[in-house]
Design an enzyme around this catalytic site. Sequence first.
Site, PDB file in Angstrom:
ATOM      1  N   GLN A 117      37.730  46.314  33.276  1.00  0.00           N
ATOM      2  CA  GLN A 117      37.823  44.981  33.872  1.00  0.00           C
ATOM      3  C   GLN A 117      37.305  45.028  35.300  1.00  0.00           C
ATOM      4  O   GLN A 117      37.870  45.722  36.137  1.00  0.00           O
ATOM      5  CB  GLN A 117      39.279  44.513  33.866  1.00  0.00           C
ATOM      6  CG  GLN A 117      39.530  43.289  34.746  1.00  0.00           C
ATOM      7  CD  GLN A 117      40.997  42.957  34.865  1.00  0.00           C
ATOM      8  OE1 GLN A 117      41.573  42.376  33.966  1.00  0.00           O
ATOM      9  NE2 GLN A 117      41.607  43.331  35.969  1.00  0.00           N
ATOM     10  N   GLY A 118      36.225  44.305  35.582  1.00  0.00           N
ATOM     11  CA  GLY A 118      35.637  44.359  36.912  1.00  0.00           C
ATOM     12  C   GLY A 118      35.915  43.109  37.722  1.00  0.00           C
ATOM     13  O   GLY A 118      35.079  42.204  37.777  1.00  0.00           O
ATOM     14  N   TYR A 119      37.068  43.050  38.350  1.00  0.00           N
ATOM     15  CA  TYR A 119      37.425  41.864  39.137  1.00  0.00           C
ATOM     16  C   TYR A 119      37.417  42.170  40.642  1.00  0.00           C
ATOM     17  O   TYR A 119      36.689  41.565  41.413  1.00  0.00           O
ATOM     18  CB  TYR A 119      38.813  41.357  38.753  1.00  0.00           C
ATOM     19  CG  TYR A 119      38.903  40.642  37.412  1.00  0.00           C
ATOM     20  CD1 TYR A 119      37.769  40.445  36.614  1.00  0.00           C
ATOM     21  CD2 TYR A 119      40.120  40.163  36.945  1.00  0.00           C
ATOM     22  CE1 TYR A 119      37.862  39.789  35.386  1.00  0.00           C
ATOM     23  CE2 TYR A 119      40.216  39.507  35.724  1.00  0.00           C
ATOM     24  CZ  TYR A 119      39.095  39.324  34.947  1.00  0.00           C
ATOM     25  OH  TYR A 119      39.186  38.685  33.751  1.00  0.00           O
ATOM     26  N   SER A 120      38.285  43.120  41.085  1.00  0.00           N
ATOM     27  CA  SER A 120      38.503  43.341  42.520  1.00  0.00           C
ATOM     28  C   SER A 120      37.249  43.854  43.224  1.00  0.00           C
ATOM     29  O   SER A 120      36.416  44.527  42.627  1.00  0.00           O
ATOM     30  CB  SER A 120      39.612  44.373  42.733  1.00  0.00           C
ATOM     31  OG  SER A 120      40.815  43.889  42.233  1.00  0.00           O
ATOM     32  N   GLU A 164      49.878  40.417  32.699  1.00  0.00           N
ATOM     33  CA  GLU A 164      50.369  41.753  33.062  1.00  0.00           C
ATOM     34  C   GLU A 164      51.791  41.722  33.613  1.00  0.00           C
ATOM     35  O   GLU A 164      52.496  42.715  33.598  1.00  0.00           O
ATOM     36  CB  GLU A 164      49.452  42.364  34.129  1.00  0.00           C
ATOM     37  CG  GLU A 164      48.098  42.782  33.614  1.00  0.00           C
ATOM     38  CD  GLU A 164      47.126  43.048  34.749  1.00  0.00           C
ATOM     39  OE1 GLU A 164      46.987  42.155  35.612  1.00  0.00           O
ATOM     40  OE2 GLU A 164      46.534  44.123  34.768  1.00  0.00           O
ATOM     41  N   SER A 217      50.275  41.343  44.547  1.00  0.00           N
ATOM     42  CA  SER A 217      51.130  42.124  45.448  1.00  0.00           C
ATOM     43  C   SER A 217      52.422  41.360  45.720  1.00  0.00           C
ATOM     44  O   SER A 217      52.501  40.148  45.539  1.00  0.00           O
ATOM     45  CB  SER A 217      50.408  42.377  46.770  1.00  0.00           C
ATOM     46  OG  SER A 217      50.388  41.193  47.545  1.00  0.00           O
ATOM     47  N   GLU A 223      53.707  40.554  48.427  1.00  0.00           N
ATOM     48  CA  GLU A 223      53.521  39.538  49.473  1.00  0.00           C
ATOM     49  C   GLU A 223      52.908  38.268  48.876  1.00  0.00           C
ATOM     50  O   GLU A 223      53.356  37.157  49.170  1.00  0.00           O
ATOM     51  CB  GLU A 223      52.609  40.078  50.586  1.00  0.00           C
ATOM     52  CG  GLU A 223      53.227  41.203  51.418  1.00  0.00           C
ATOM     53  CD  GLU A 223      53.213  42.558  50.725  1.00  0.00           C
ATOM     54  OE1 GLU A 223      52.497  42.701  49.709  1.00  0.00           O
ATOM     55  OE2 GLU A 223      53.935  43.472  51.184  1.00  0.00           O
TER      56      GLU A 223
END
Lengths: 382, 382, 344, 344
Positions: B125-128, B243, B365, B367
């Site tokens: 999975q290529g997201y970030s 997830e 995250s 936060e």
Amino acid sequence: MTLDELDALDDAAFRLHVREWVEANTPEDLRFPRRRLHWHENRPWYLALSRQGWLAPAWPRDYGGMGLGAARQLIMIEEFERHGCPRVSDMGVLMLGPLLLKHGSEEQKRRFLPRILSGEDIWAQGYSEPDAGSDLAALRLEAVLDGDDWVLNGQKTWITFANDANWIFVLARTDKAAKKQEGISFLLMPTATPGITIRPILNLDQHDEFCEVFFDNVRVPKDMLVGEVNKGWTYAKALLGFERIAIGSPRLSANALAAMKRLAESMGRADDPAFLEMHARFRLELADLKALYERCAAALKRGETLGAEPSMLKLVATELFQRITDAMLELAGDHAGLLDPMPGAALHPAGQFLIARPSTIFGGSSEILRNVLARGLLELPA
Amino acid sequence: MTLDELDALDDAAFRLHVREWVEANTPEDLRFPRRRLHWHENRPWYLALSRQGWLAPAWPRDYGGMGLGAARQLIMIEEFERHGCPRVSDMGVLMLGPLLLKHGSEEQKRRFLPRILSGEDIWAQGYSEPDAGSDLAALRLEAVLDGDDWVLNGQKTWITFANDANWIFVLARTDKAAKKQEGISFLLMPTATPGITIRPILNLDQHDEFCEVFFDNVRVPKDMLVGEVNKGWTYAKALLGFERIAIGSPRLSANALAAMKRLAESMGRADDPAFLEMHARFRLELADLKALYERCAAALKRGETLGAEPSMLKLVATELFQRITDAMLELAGDHAGLLDPMPGAALHPAGQFLIARPSTIFGGSSEILRNVLARGLLELPA
Amino acid sequence: MSDSYAERQESIRLVRDSAAAVVPGDFRRIRDLRFTEAGFDAATFAEMAAMGWLALRVPEDAGGAGLGMAEYVALTEALGRGLVPEPLIPGALSATLLAAAGETPPEEYVVTAWQEAADRLVAPGTPAAARVFVPMARGAARVLLPVREASGLALYEASALPLDVQMMQDGGHVATLRPALTGARRIADDVAAAMDQALDEAALATAGYLLGVMEQSFAMTLDYLRTRRQFGKAIGSFQALQHRAVDLQLQITLTRASVEDAAAVLDAGATVPQRRAVVSRAKARAAEASMLVTRSAVQLHGAIGYTDEYDVGLFVRKAMVLANAFGSAQLHRRRFVAEMAEED
Amino acid sequence: MSDSYAERQESIRLVRDSAAAVVPGDFRRIRDLRFTEAGFDAATFAEMAAMGWLALRVPEDAGGAGLGMAEYVALTEALGRGLVPEPLIPGALSATLLAAAGETPPEEYVVTAWQEAADRLVAPGTPAAARVFVPMARGAARVLLPVREASGLALYEASALPLDVQMMQDGGHVATLRPALTGARRIADDVAAAMDQALDEAALATAGYLLGVMEQSFAMTLDYLRTRRQFGKAIGSFQALQHRAVDLQLQITLTRASVEDAAAVLDAGATVPQRRAVVSRAKARAAEASMLVTRSAVQLHGAIGYTDEYDVGLFVRKAMVLANAFGSAQLHRRRFVAEMAEED
């Protein structure tokens, strides 16, 4: 002993001299008070200090103070704390006096300072407003010049013991067009001035420590302005840091922790391993707080200026105090909810819990202090 | 047993059937792995699931899935977790499959889905990207149409096991003029496409779970676009919540707490009252996490849609997991710093501590989740 | 130790300045030494010895520098900032023991194998017991062994012992040694009191090192917060992260107060119970605070903090090793309570 | 208790709706009753009894409503939101005991004087021991006394006993009663098992009440955060306060999961150890979380939160009384561990 004789003592002898006098002169029934005392309650101790000439350690001798340096002032504070001396009605001594000495006219100094020292005038500090607490510069109490008088309209709140005071100093907005921090002036007036109404506010501890003060066309003569017009914010702000060192003292936490131990004994839990572990953690935290406090005190004694330390000290001290009293409530079992002290024991977990609450709200709330430290000390961006 | 026969079972019988099969078929040496497994490690279990037809419980039967409802899917997950089944290389099954089923062309479904089920294609999975992690919509991998090809230039990072995958799906910016969330498209390509470079990143646990992927004039045929151009963000975002339920499982905390107890035994501290008190607190927290998890699971089984619960569950589960592993390090004494498991015991406090770290960073995250909950659930102002 | 405040501060400043020699601006040297045989650089160690650091606590008339704990913790704090892997603290412990036995402080790494179980701060000296967690033993020139005998806690030197080595998260290692007194040189009849004091000083020096570790990892985190941008602004402008940063600063400030206060108490000539109490207080605080600060540094860095190639992770892995060296927070909390007179 | 999920939810909804009758929108009634002689309103109590709430847990064939713990905690949660001072939980405890003894559930406030020391959840029944922390005793029509006898834990009714009253932070009171069995009516030979179960149900009902207390004080805090402005914007837009609010919501969410799970376990027919474990878990969580949420509500309100005239303070003072009623968090943590089988 004269002030010159005091000067001649070394620090240890000075401390001993203060200690002996405090032991002999602090009224027994006023020591380690559970709450802040009203004027009618702390008056005997105020007058004892006044008679001794020890009421204003920081003021110059010309104006009736002791003219002591920071180191000796701290020794006095330490001895007062050790003996549980109550806080007196000290807004005149701590807040107004230094401000007048710096910015007041000679006439204002000669008129007001002696009456503070004698206990004739008890002052209240009128800063906070319903919409200007943490954001003090947002204050709206209006003062408009009308002939030779300032005419005040508006409201102050959270004024400590305004119901005890015969005089009040206020920050008022004298220029609405100016930026927030500008256009604020510093004014003095008797609380009996027509148009002033004082309403005590009961706090959660059922104590009338705070008041609301309403101003309805209150006329204040022009010469009751301190310093220059529209400079009041600058004058007041320079003094606001003062309270933070006192509130960073480990004494409140130490007292609470000692009370926790007595509470555990009275609950039959003093030897409970879980209690001992918790108590040990608090003792360690208290010891480190003391180390930090003494580090700041030592710097002051060396004549250094403190930067962010008082704010950090206040955060650490007040939050530790709260956590200790939080834990006491759980330990107290069914006693936790008692309105009055526990029968047969000089213990009042609920009282200490409630008294610990405002320490993180007033004098710079924990949230505001963290904002200021993040920007100022840590240089994080806005 | 055929899918129809499975359907005929009641929930208890279905669970028993799953349990028996899992017990018999999960390779012993893959159970309760300390780290996420590479394809060459989890392959036997992937292929076992594939042969059994149980690899894709959520996919429709027409496309080789089990076509199960939420309740039955959860029963399977619970049984897999109970037996410590390893997570397989599941990006194709969990992420790409559902997305193609919803937005892919029939040709894309027929081409890619069977190869996922057979294990022929392993997807990444290529997201970030380096400057688009928590703020994913800020991604900058550029795709420009040139003739019949998209030409990609840029970089992805934190790509889980890209070094294991033969295919990758990416989000790429296809319209730079559009607003941040618009102008993003969803593209598929083999990792062997010329111009793609994959570089594994060692993590703190010395594991090459993540990779950087560089794109240098990578040409991707037009028909490898999924759905409409510039709609990729919308497609991907709808699946991102998935997830969070899995990561909200109490299993990681339960395993860590069990390990903590064995650690205390090996340190001779199992009967230490302070340890018992700490352990009791964690047991209570774990039990409440389980109650919350089962509450969410029950709602899913009833066919309800969950709102903020998965986010809350993730916060509670991951932060408890971290606090347990934090405490384990102190308990471990000098063993806390060991690179490898403790000699003579199947215990590795440092490993569990490190593995707990990314759970509050990836997949939303802590936060970001708190920001989202404050605005969405609590309706606090921006 | 009766110098004036200003003299003392000058002495501490000199120590800090000299530490700069082995604390370069980047962590290339540190990375290169990770997971190597010795785990540290013998030449750098020799340089540190030549600067008098090994014998910093050894009295001047015994060939040492005769400096105080205030100087020692200032030094280890500087080393901690640079994650310096050379085993100064265990080396200095050995130097102190040798000096107590009337021997010249060494120039090379001498390690003392005193520990017989995890999480202890006493040297029982059981003759046949395996000695565990002996730090960086593969790089040691000599090994000292405390052994309980009728005379007291005797000290031996053994040149070689079988090793069982375990790698550590920071790239160093510890060894398990089996005492072999055959052919060992007997150095002293009783070093019990010196051993106790040396262990306390090592624990406090470790707290100082951890203070440096947390200071530096926090400084790197502040830099990251100021420069890393998300959602169109520097992440350090987000109030929740600002408040978290302030909380970490409070822990660092308290740790400094605790460590430096303990050093001052020792330098002023503390009784044994006083020494144990303040050392335990400082080590307990440093252990807990260093783990909090370094793991928060990873979290505040986000994904990049979890990579091995980004330097902030080196700090949490150093803290994982040192937080429990010379006693865990738990051990020290209990020792503090046991040694402290009742609170006033 | 084997109704379908939908039927069960409907039954709980009906209970919640009926609770609205005694939970008005403001706290005027609550304030007026503070620090009064009885501390609650007899007419309102009678109304609650008339709605069947006192006998909610009493089986239908014994004259009660025969509802489950799920309904009971839903009811006390609603009462907690409104800070309703009428002593339903101790009244229901007495109704359960009377029903177990074959008596008709009462319509008025009957209090059971079971407690002999602070922070206990057992009724020893020591004949001569003073009974302490008897809630709202001045408003009680009758007093029940469990007394340990050869037959078991006998139950007596005593009409009047000397009172020693202490006021509580929430405006109510507790009394110390001295048993006087002369002229007392003997109701039952052995209510030991019923007593144990009734105490557990009261503890769980109290956890439910505390859940309502924290829900409502949090709702008021969110309103305040949305409307109160400082530095030119709503304070609820400050991220540090937003994250704090989320943390409080997490505690509320966990408390609800814990309390409702415990109720479901009891309704499904738990063994005595199971019952004790889940009740203790829920009460421990509710005690700690309610104190955290209510004291944070005061802090988040700033200065106004510390005034007696602002309603948010009423909630922390209620939590101060109820967090430790029927056992503190400490007591329940220990009981949980003692009762729980080893974790799976």
